[in-house]
Scaffold this motif. Structure first.
Motif, PDB file in Angstrom:
ATOM      1  N   ARG A  37      20.636 -15.483  -0.215  1.00 45.53           N
ATOM      2  CA  ARG A  37      20.677 -15.972   0.804  1.00 45.53           C
ATOM      3  C   ARG A  37      20.043 -15.330   1.650  1.00 45.53           C
ATOM      4  N   PRO A  38      19.832 -17.104   2.664  1.00 48.58           N
ATOM      5  CA  PRO A  38      18.492 -17.918   3.340  1.00 48.58           C
ATOM      6  C   PRO A  38      18.561 -15.841   3.682  1.00 48.58           C
ATOM      7  N   ASP A  39      19.327 -15.353   5.055  1.00 47.81           N
ATOM      8  CA  ASP A  39      19.465 -14.187   5.737  1.00 47.81           C
ATOM      9  C   ASP A  39      18.565 -13.408   5.211  1.00 47.81           C
ATOM     10  N   GLN A  40      18.164 -13.584   3.363  1.00 52.08           N
ATOM     11  CA  GLN A  40      17.590 -12.565   2.858  1.00 52.08           C
ATOM     12  C   GLN A  40      16.537 -12.215   2.399  1.00 52.08           C
ATOM     13  N   ALA A  41      15.754 -13.785   2.061  1.00 51.91           N
ATOM     14  CA  ALA A  41      15.136 -13.849   1.210  1.00 51.91           C
ATOM     15  C   ALA A  41      14.732 -14.785   1.049  1.00 51.91           C
ATOM     16  N   ALA A  42      14.904 -15.221   3.145  1.00 50.18           N
ATOM     17  CA  ALA A  42      13.665 -16.223   3.465  1.00 50.18           C
ATOM     18  C   ALA A  42      12.442 -15.454   3.250  1.00 50.18           C
ATOM     19  N   THR A  43      10.623 -16.326   3.236  1.00 56.59           N
ATOM     20  CA  THR A  43       9.598 -15.660   2.601  1.00 56.59           C
ATOM     21  C   THR A  43       8.541 -14.734   4.090  1.00 56.59           C
ATOM     22  N   PRO A  44       8.584 -13.910   4.052  1.00 53.02           N
ATOM     23  CA  PRO A  44       8.371 -13.505   5.372  1.00 53.02           C
ATOM     24  C   PRO A  44       6.510 -14.101   5.889  1.00 53.02           C
ATOM     25  N   LEU A  45       6.462 -14.169   6.875  1.00 55.96           N
ATOM     26  CA  LEU A  45       4.801 -14.680   7.358  1.00 55.96           C
ATOM     27  C   LEU A  45       3.939 -13.141   7.808  1.00 55.96           C
ATOM     28  N   THR A  46       2.828 -13.055   7.392  1.00 60.21           N
ATOM     29  CA  THR A  46       2.245 -11.964   8.248  1.00 60.21           C
ATOM     30  C   THR A  46       1.507 -11.993  10.160  1.00 60.21           C
ATOM     31  N   GLU A  47       1.592 -11.532  10.940  1.00 59.36           N
ATOM     32  CA  GLU A  47       1.429 -11.559  12.125  1.00 59.36           C
ATOM     33  C   GLU A  47       0.153 -11.596  12.026  1.00 59.36           C
ATOM     34  N   ILE A  48      -0.928 -12.085  12.140  1.00 62.09           N
ATOM     35  CA  ILE A  48      -2.156 -11.858  12.597  1.00 62.09           C
ATOM     36  C   ILE A  48      -2.941 -11.844  14.742  1.00 62.09           C
ATOM     37  N   PHE A  49      -2.654 -12.516  15.023  1.00 60.87           N
ATOM     38  CA  PHE A  49      -2.550 -12.808  16.382  1.00 60.87           C
ATOM     39  C   PHE A  49      -1.507 -12.570  17.302  1.00 60.87           C
ATOM     40  N   ASN A  50      -1.262 -11.544  18.476  1.00 56.73           N
ATOM     41  CA  ASN A  50      -0.730 -11.877  18.922  1.00 56.73           C
ATOM     42  C   ASN A  50      -1.108 -11.690  20.651  1.00 56.73           C
ATOM     43  N   LEU A  51      -1.235 -12.098  21.839  1.00 57.69           N
ATOM     44  CA  LEU A  51      -1.968 -12.258  22.685  1.00 57.69           C
ATOM     45  C   LEU A  51      -1.299 -11.237  23.916  1.00 57.69           C
ATOM     46  N   HIS A  52      -0.212 -10.998  24.151  1.00 61.86           N
ATOM     47  CA  HIS A  52       0.004  -9.438  24.554  1.00 61.86           C
ATOM     48  C   HIS A  52      -0.747  -8.428  23.843  1.00 61.86           C
ATOM     49  N   ASP A  53      -0.381  -8.217  22.729  1.00 62.84           N
ATOM     50  CA  ASP A  53      -0.839  -7.383  21.887  1.00 62.84           C
ATOM     51  C   ASP A  53      -2.365  -7.418  22.448  1.00 62.84           C
ATOM     52  N   GLN A  54      -3.049  -7.996  22.366  1.00 59.43           N
ATOM     53  CA  GLN A  54      -4.479  -8.134  22.740  1.00 59.43           C
ATOM     54  C   GLN A  54      -4.666  -7.811  23.712  1.00 59.43           C
ATOM     55  N   LEU A  55      -4.111  -8.296  25.324  1.00 53.47           N
ATOM     56  CA  LEU A  55      -4.173  -7.935  26.335  1.00 53.47           C
ATOM     57  C   LEU A  55      -4.785  -7.408  26.675  1.00 53.47           C
ATOM     58  N   THR A  56      -3.058  -6.152  26.372  1.00 49.46           N
ATOM     59  CA  THR A  56      -3.041  -5.345  26.509  1.00 49.46           C
ATOM     60  C   THR A  56      -3.536  -4.083  25.878  1.00 49.46           C
ATOM     61  N   ALA A  57      -4.486  -4.218  24.680  1.00 50.06           N
ATOM     62  CA  ALA A  57      -5.524  -3.327  23.805  1.00 50.06           C
ATOM     63  C   ALA A  57      -6.412  -3.572  24.795  1.00 50.06           C
ATOM     64  N   ALA A  58      -6.931  -5.134  25.044  1.00 53.47           N
ATOM     65  CA  ALA A  58      -7.868  -5.071  25.623  1.00 53.47           C
ATOM     66  C   ALA A  58      -8.129  -4.279  27.049  1.00 53.47           C
ATOM     67  N   GLU A  59      -6.625  -4.294  28.334  1.00 54.59           N
ATOM     68  CA  GLU A  59      -6.391  -4.203  29.936  1.00 54.59           C
ATOM     69  C   GLU A  59      -6.906  -2.391  29.458  1.00 54.59           C
ATOM     70  N   ALA A  60      -6.552  -1.898  27.992  1.00 55.41           N
ATOM     71  CA  ALA A  60      -6.481  -0.257  28.063  1.00 55.41           C
ATOM     72  C   ALA A  60      -8.187   0.200  27.684  1.00 55.41           C
ATOM     73  N   ALA A  61      -8.290  -1.118  26.954  1.00 58.21           N
ATOM     74  CA  ALA A  61     -10.028  -0.406  26.825  1.00 58.21           C
ATOM     75  C   ALA A  61     -11.316  -0.099  27.654  1.00 58.21           C
ATOM     76  N   ALA A  62     -10.874  -1.354  28.783  1.00 61.44           N
ATOM     77  CA  ALA A  62     -11.411  -1.535  29.976  1.00 61.44           C
ATOM     78  C   ALA A  62     -10.836  -0.313  31.308  1.00 61.44           C
ATOM     79  N   THR A  63      -9.857  -0.053  31.510  1.00 66.23           N
ATOM     80  CA  THR A  63      -9.597   0.773  31.889  1.00 66.23           C
ATOM     81  C   THR A  63     -10.350   2.678  31.593  1.00 66.23           C
ATOM     82  N   ALA A  64     -10.112   2.770  30.352  1.00 64.00           N
ATOM     83  CA  ALA A  64     -10.825   3.822  29.537  1.00 64.00           C
ATOM     84  C   ALA A  64     -12.277   4.041  29.925  1.00 64.00           C
ATOM     85  N   SER A  65     -13.006   2.392  29.988  1.00 63.82           N
ATOM     86  CA  SER A  65     -14.441   2.062  29.979  1.00 63.82           C
ATOM     87  C   SER A  65     -15.126   3.011  31.493  1.00 63.82           C
ATOM     88  N   GLU A  66     -13.354   2.130  32.282  1.00 59.00           N
ATOM     89  CA  GLU A  66     -13.891   2.362  33.707  1.00 59.00           C
ATOM     90  C   GLU A  66     -13.883   4.350  33.988  1.00 59.00           C
TER      91      GLU A  66
END
Length: 130
Positions: free
Chosen positions: A95-124
């Motif tokens: 079935r297409p909904d069960q057998a499609a080839t998954p792709l690996t996420e290598i970048f997400n803007l929201h996740d990286q901005l959140t991590a950068a903001e957390a690192a900046a806050t920790a540094s401050e």
């Protein structure tokens, strides 16, 4: 769905070129009962994107992808839909909904901005504590 972290899922399929127009027509619109099953499974922000040569990229978000997959695997509506959709795809086993080839996420803007903001806050905080 019990997990609190949203999982982003992206997958790829290839549509048979001779069936491309029919595939598009079948999604304009999708059966209302199938739309309801996708939502009931816990998938949201679901989109399909069509590229050259019939390359289809799908994307959705869910809190528990295994539970969503299991729900749709047991759905009579999804079984009928997927039985009709299977013939549209090149090189697909199952079935297409069960057998499609998954792709690996290598970048997400929201996740990286959140991590950068957390690192900046920790540094401050370290600077003001010294």
């Amino acid at each position: 769905m019990t997990s609190t972290a949203t999982k982003r899922v992206c997958f790829q399929l290839v549509i048979r070129p001779e069936l491309l127009d029919e595939y598009i027509a079948r999604h304009t619109p999708v059966w209302p009962e199938m739309l309801a099953e996708i939502a009931a499974a816990g998938r949201r922000n679901y989109s399909l994107f069509l590229g050259d040569g019939g390359r289809l990229i799908g994307y959705y978000e869910t809190d528990d992808d295994e539970a969503a997959q299991a729900y749709l695997a047991g759905s009579e509506v999804a079984a009928r839909w997927e039985a009709e959709m299977g013939r549209f795809f090149v090189g697909l086993d199952g079935r297409p909904d069960q057998a499609a080839t998954p792709l690996t996420e290598i970048f997400n803007l929201h996740d990286q901005l959140t991590a950068a903001e957390a690192a900046a806050t920790a540094s401050e905080n370290e600077s003001t504590a010294s």
